[in-house]
Design an enzyme around this catalytic site. Sequence first.
Site, PDB file in Angstrom:
ATOM      1  CB  SER A 115       2.892  -3.717  -8.269  1.00  0.00           C
ATOM      2  OG  SER A 115       3.865  -3.797  -7.207  1.00  0.00           O
ATOM      3  N   GLY A 161       5.863   1.463   3.331  1.00  0.00           N
ATOM      4  CA  GLY A 161       7.327   1.625   3.465  1.00  0.00           C
ATOM      5  C   GLY A 161       8.259   1.173   2.481  1.00  0.00           C
ATOM      6  CG  LEU A 173      -1.978  -1.018   1.286  1.00  0.00           C
ATOM      7  CD1 LEU A 173      -2.611  -0.977   2.965  1.00  0.00           C
ATOM      8  CD2 LEU A 173      -3.099  -0.609   0.456  1.00  0.00           C
ATOM      9  CB  SER A 174       0.154   4.892  -0.685  1.00  0.00           C
ATOM     10  OG  SER A 174       0.655   5.956  -0.425  1.00  0.00           O
TER      11      SER A 174
END
Length: 192
Positions: free
Chosen positions: A99, A30, A26-27
């Site tokens: 992705s 990290g 996820l955004s």
Amino acid sequence: MFTPAHKQQREQLLGQRACVIWLTGLSGAGKTTLANALGNYLHQQGKLCTVLDGDVLRDGLNKGLGFSETDRTENIRRAAETARILLHTGVITICSFISPTHEIRALAKSIIGENDFVEVYVNSSLASCEQRDVKGLYAKARRGEIPSFTGITAPFEAPERPDVEIRTDQYTVEESVAQLIQFISPRIVLND
Ligand code: ADP
């Protein structure tokens, strides 16, 4: 055109085994933090490596692409083709891209080749990513200002069988970096 033989020659020259280390998550999970830390570590170890980062590529090579399914696929296709060229030049290539779907990661893997593709799931729960909200994007997405935001209004399909999973919501940055280094280190040793 580079062939596997060329890759081997370059690996001999550089004294390293090249692979593509593909960070997905996820955004705010990290990916960039881990990619840069791994890149710095490998450089200190005398390895030739580079980082391809989603946000950076979207400012250059992939400028103009949005977040529709078609554009996300094109974004990943270009990134994977670039990674492939670097791979065949013997460079350890660390890729940091959300992705978000099985299909898009399968595309990257098929371009790069499964033997050289190391899938790293940078796993932090949506709640922790949203709490961190490093770039303020989750707040914007919740306000409806960003269409198709992964985790909020667009899907994230967690990898089912990643080569390694790093839980960044349960460990410190230093611990997560150490886990990634430990996993990658034996995979870049040249066995002749
Ligand atoms: P991404 O590239 O996945 O969008 P970033 O690396 O830009 O994510 O941001 C992740 C944020 O989470 C950074 O501010 C980082 O310091 C923080 N963070 C907290 N714990 C960890 C951890 N264990 N590993 C990586 N980042 C972490």
